[in-house]
Design a protein around this motif. Structure first.
Motif, PDB file in Angstrom:
ATOM      1  N   LYS A   1     -92.658 -52.127 -66.004  1.00 52.80           N
ATOM      2  CA  LYS A   1     -91.737 -51.402 -65.131  1.00 52.80           C
ATOM      3  C   LYS A   1     -91.596 -49.940 -65.513  1.00 52.80           C
ATOM      4  O   LYS A   1     -91.062 -49.140 -64.744  1.00 52.80           O
ATOM      5  N   LEU A   2     -92.069 -49.585 -66.696  1.00 51.94           N
ATOM      6  CA  LEU A   2     -91.952 -48.204 -67.182  1.00 51.94           C
ATOM      7  C   LEU A   2     -93.256 -47.430 -67.053  1.00 51.94           C
ATOM      8  O   LEU A   2     -93.321 -46.263 -67.438  1.00 51.94           O
ATOM      9  N   ALA A   3     -94.273 -48.062 -66.516  1.00 50.89           N
ATOM     10  CA  ALA A   3     -95.617 -47.487 -66.529  1.00 50.89           C
ATOM     11  C   ALA A   3     -95.695 -46.117 -65.869  1.00 50.89           C
ATOM     12  O   ALA A   3     -96.481 -45.255 -66.294  1.00 50.89           O
ATOM     13  N   ASP A   4     -94.889 -45.883 -64.845  1.00 51.89           N
ATOM     14  CA  ASP A   4     -94.941 -44.613 -64.118  1.00 51.89           C
ATOM     15  C   ASP A   4     -93.953 -43.591 -64.656  1.00 51.89           C
ATOM     16  O   ASP A   4     -93.741 -42.537 -64.032  1.00 51.89           O
ATOM     17  N   GLY A   5     -93.336 -43.882 -65.795  1.00 53.20           N
ATOM     18  CA  GLY A   5     -92.422 -42.926 -66.399  1.00 53.20           C
ATOM     19  C   GLY A   5     -90.979 -43.374 -66.348  1.00 53.20           C
ATOM     20  O   GLY A   5     -90.611 -44.253 -65.554  1.00 53.20           O
ATOM     21  N   TYR A   6     -90.156 -42.786 -67.202  1.00 58.12           N
ATOM     22  CA  TYR A   6     -88.759 -43.182 -67.305  1.00 58.12           C
ATOM     23  C   TYR A   6     -87.906 -42.024 -67.808  1.00 58.12           C
ATOM     24  O   TYR A   6     -88.400 -41.078 -68.426  1.00 58.12           O
ATOM     25  N   ASN A   7     -86.618 -42.103 -67.497  1.00 58.57           N
ATOM     26  CA  ASN A   7     -85.625 -41.204 -68.079  1.00 58.57           C
ATOM     27  C   ASN A   7     -85.068 -41.866 -69.336  1.00 58.57           C
ATOM     28  O   ASN A   7     -84.990 -43.098 -69.413  1.00 58.57           O
ATOM     29  N   ALA A   8     -84.663 -41.072 -70.311  1.00 60.27           N
ATOM     30  CA  ALA A   8     -84.140 -41.616 -71.559  1.00 60.27           C
ATOM     31  C   ALA A   8     -82.770 -41.014 -71.865  1.00 60.27           C
ATOM     32  O   ALA A   8     -82.558 -39.812 -71.678  1.00 60.27           O
ATOM     33  N   ILE A   9     -81.856 -41.868 -72.333  1.00 56.88           N
ATOM     34  CA  ILE A   9     -80.527 -41.421 -72.739  1.00 56.88           C
ATOM     35  C   ILE A   9     -80.269 -41.961 -74.136  1.00 56.88           C
ATOM     36  O   ILE A   9     -80.230 -43.174 -74.351  1.00 56.88           O
ATOM     37  N   GLY A  10     -80.090 -41.059 -75.094  1.00 60.62           N
ATOM     38  CA  GLY A  10     -79.830 -41.453 -76.465  1.00 60.62           C
ATOM     39  C   GLY A  10     -78.393 -41.173 -76.846  1.00 60.62           C
ATOM     40  O   GLY A  10     -77.869 -40.098 -76.555  1.00 60.62           O
ATOM     41  N   PHE A  11     -77.768 -42.133 -77.485  1.00 57.24           N
ATOM     42  CA  PHE A  11     -76.383 -42.027 -77.912  1.00 57.24           C
ATOM     43  C   PHE A  11     -76.347 -41.855 -79.430  1.00 57.24           C
ATOM     44  O   PHE A  11     -76.818 -42.728 -80.162  1.00 57.24           O
ATOM     45  N   SER A  12     -75.808 -40.732 -79.889  1.00 61.99           N
ATOM     46  CA  SER A  12     -75.701 -40.449 -81.313  1.00 61.99           C
ATOM     47  C   SER A  12     -77.081 -40.564 -81.966  1.00 61.99           C
ATOM     48  O   SER A  12     -78.028 -39.940 -81.501  1.00 61.99           O
ATOM     49  N   GLN A  13     -77.240 -41.374 -83.025  1.00 61.46           N
ATOM     50  CA  GLN A  13     -78.525 -41.406 -83.712  1.00 61.46           C
ATOM     51  C   GLN A  13     -79.650 -41.914 -82.808  1.00 61.46           C
ATOM     52  O   GLN A  13     -80.820 -41.598 -83.028  1.00 61.46           O
ATOM     53  N   GLY A  14     -79.293 -42.650 -81.763  1.00 62.84           N
ATOM     54  CA  GLY A  14     -80.305 -43.077 -80.814  1.00 62.84           C
ATOM     55  C   GLY A  14     -80.984 -41.919 -80.111  1.00 62.84           C
ATOM     56  O   GLY A  14     -82.101 -42.063 -79.597  1.00 62.84           O
ATOM     57  N   ALA A  15     -80.325 -40.745 -80.110  1.00 64.15           N
ATOM     58  CA  ALA A  15     -80.906 -39.578 -79.447  1.00 64.15           C
ATOM     59  C   ALA A  15     -82.087 -39.018 -80.227  1.00 64.15           C
ATOM     60  O   ALA A  15     -83.149 -38.739 -79.653  1.00 64.15           O
ATOM     61  N   GLN A  16     -81.919 -38.842 -81.561  1.00 63.69           N
ATOM     62  CA  GLN A  16     -83.066 -38.339 -82.320  1.00 63.69           C
ATOM     63  C   GLN A  16     -84.173 -39.376 -82.435  1.00 63.69           C
ATOM     64  O   GLN A  16     -85.351 -39.043 -82.545  1.00 63.69           O
ATOM     65  N   PHE A  17     -83.802 -40.658 -82.346  1.00 65.06           N
ATOM     66  CA  PHE A  17     -84.833 -41.690 -82.369  1.00 65.06           C
ATOM     67  C   PHE A  17     -85.661 -41.651 -81.072  1.00 65.06           C
ATOM     68  O   PHE A  17     -86.887 -41.808 -81.103  1.00 65.06           O
TER      69      PHE A  17
END
Length: 309
Positions: A106-122
């Motif tokens: 389902k992600l093959a054509d690209g995706y948006n990403a949202i990182g929360f706190s340390q999840g952002a640098q990861f």
């Protein structure tokens, strides 16, 4: 008769076109044209906590009906996912997430990403190390991109391991076993010992290109359409809060800070921040409030409608 027939035919065609326009408009409003969204939680949280990312997932799905939302889980269950946020090497976590995303059709054509706190640098590390499937926009909510020098608590509710982790970091953040086994040590940035940080940090110093230039990291980050950095002006969790915009303490002390555009990381353009800034693709957003404290209305209007596509 022919004229009447022609008029009727044209009318039918126009009506059909109008119906198609209406249907297309409804699809846009309903969110079916929005790319999938991948989220990564912060320290002491999990993929599916009903009062944090579980709630955020529902908000996104209500805003964009039909959108695919993947909330990262590392481990067999929520307990393991939470524990791994403390005790599973960040590089191992990033590698695991890269595999999860690559194997999700389902992600093959690209995706948006949202990182929360340390999840952002990861998630930034994912963008730099694993460009397929392509990350389109990366939203960093309170991410610690220049690391932290201080761990007053682990957010709300405070986790039982906070005091234990704080004591270890204050004594031996760069001991080899601490770097391998304790996630927060891997983005601990000691401004009093910059050289030790650069040489011994196994995660942050690497993705920030502070030991040697990995041109692939820079090239891959520049593939983002936008990098959105959200700083919480009254943050008492992250020290210093300027790290949320790639600022940090000036070397040799822990009081005076430099801004993003004063940082060596920006000036030398080690990962592409300066280029993105010049091209208008680096977005700096400030919001009053403590760490990750924002309203649903703000999140929907500023983040979801503002930057996702």
């Amino acid at each position: 008769m022919f004229v009447l027939f022609l008029k009727a035919t044209v009318t039918r065609i126009l009506n059909m076109l109008l119906i198609l326009v209406i249907v297309a408009s409804c699809n846009i409003v309903s969110g079916t044209t929005i790319k999938p969204i991948v989220m990564w939680h912060g320290m002491g949280d999990s993929c599916c906590n009903p009062i944090s990312l579980g709630r955020i997932k529902l908000i996104i799905e209500d805003t964009f009906p039909g959108v695919y939302v993947k909330s990262i889980k590392i481990g067999a269950n929520i307990i393991e996912d939470t524990e791994n946020g403390f005790f599973l090497n960040a590089n191992v976590q990033v590698e695991e997430v890269c595999s999860q995303l690559a194997n999700d059709s389902k992600l093959a054509d690209g995706y948006n990403a949202i990182g929360f706190s340390q999840g952002a640098q990861f998630l930034r590390a994912v963008a730099q190390r694993c460009p397929s499937p392509p990350m389109i926009n990366l939203v960093s909510l309170g991410g610690q991109h220049q690391g932290v020098y201080g761990l007053p608590n682990c957010g709300y509710p405070a986790h039982k391991w906070c005091d234990y982790i704080r004591k270890i970091l204050n004594v031996g953040a760069y001991w080899s076993w601490v770097q391998r086994e304790l996630v927060q040590a891997e983005y601990w940035h000691d401004p009093l010992n910059e050289e030790e940080y650069r040489q011994r940090s196994i995660f942050l110093a690497d993705i920030n290109n502070e030991r040697q230039l990995n041109e692939t990291y820079r090239t891959n980050l520049l593939k983002l359409k936008n990098l959105i950095l959200v700083r919480f002006n009254n943050d008492t969790i992250v020290e210093p809060r300027e790290t949320e915009w790639f600022g940090f303490y000036r070397p040799g002390q822990a009081k005076e800070v430099y801004s993003l555009r004063e940082s060596p990381l920006y000036i030398e353009d080690r990962i592409g921040l300066k280029q993105m800034d010049k091209e208008g693709r680096l977005k700096l957003i400030a919001i009053d409030g403590n760490h990750l404290q924002f309203s649903e209305e703000w999140f929907v209007s500023t983040i979801l409608h503002g930057f996702l596509e």
